[in-house]
Scaffold this active site. Sequence first.
Site: not given
Ligand SMILES: [Zn+2]
Lengths: 174, 175
Positions: B47, B52, B96-97, B138-139, B142
Amino acid sequence: MKKWYMVTLVGRDQPGIVAGVAQALYAGRCNLGEASMARLGGNFATMLMVEFDGEIPALEAMLEEVSGRMGLRCHVDAIEAGLHCHIEPDVRISVYGADRAGIVAEVTGALAEAGLNILNLETDIGGTEENPIYIMHLDGVAGRGAAALRSVLETLSREKNVEARLVENDLLMG
Amino acid sequence: MAVLEILVYPDPRLKQISEPVETVDQALLDFIADLEETMRAGPGGVGIAAPQVGCFKRIVIVDVSCKPKIPHHGRLVLINPVIATSNGSVVGREGCLSVPDYTGNVARAERITLNAWDETGAERVYSMEGFEARAVQHEMDHLEGLLFLDRLVSRRDIFRRKVYQKPRASVSKPS
Ligand SMILES: [Zn+2]
């Protein structure tokens, strides 16, 4: 060249230990890395990764005042270490039941034989004085797969009368 | 198409709240294509959220179809998503990225229903559970400037939850 040390401190728990130790290390130009602290049976126990330019005696001397003041025993080891060395646990396991001698050895022994590499372990005794219960939680890497561990846990629950549960960490990366 | 640069914490922009999308136009669709390519370029990414990559619009993409044996909706583009209902609680491990070299356990709702626009701007309703529901939560965090670091639970919490919720879970009726 960065030098890493493992500082172990043990003593009767009281307020202000962590702050006192952290301040002494900061004043001595140390950097803190990963750390773990626990209150075990009213005792304070901590392990700190400390980065320091000098040698062990200098680090010990730096902690002498706070150790004396707070009644801590201090031990310092030079370690081969670095940050960013995390290993990702792929299973978490919890086990609980009536407390009795040998339970940790039985459970961890059987799991190790089935390929578990334990990364974190936390155990506790709850319940009452007359009927203590034993509670264990661990994170680890299933070297031979989660199914092998599951079958060991099933046997343990059946034969040793404990409740055991395994959850596979389905790492969500987003 | 291009792989966009991912903001990495402690970049303060990751704590910013994103704005609703007003209209779906070609520029937005081009951006969504880049966002998806960025998600798929990362290792194991299931995701991604627009903030981000420094675009503070309420857009997330989730695709958990790579995980075997779980229910999912395939590739999901969610524009202006809103969670309508949420049920249950489950602890899972997240990374997380935007937070390299750290993972942690986070409690999320087990089942959610949500409303969102799709890529045509049409209003859609989704009902999901498990890993896919966790990914969407999670997304969507953000979009509110929240990271999984804001929701970590300790090992002790995980255990308490598991032990003490067991009796309740066994008597609860399916909803
Ligand atoms: Zn993340």
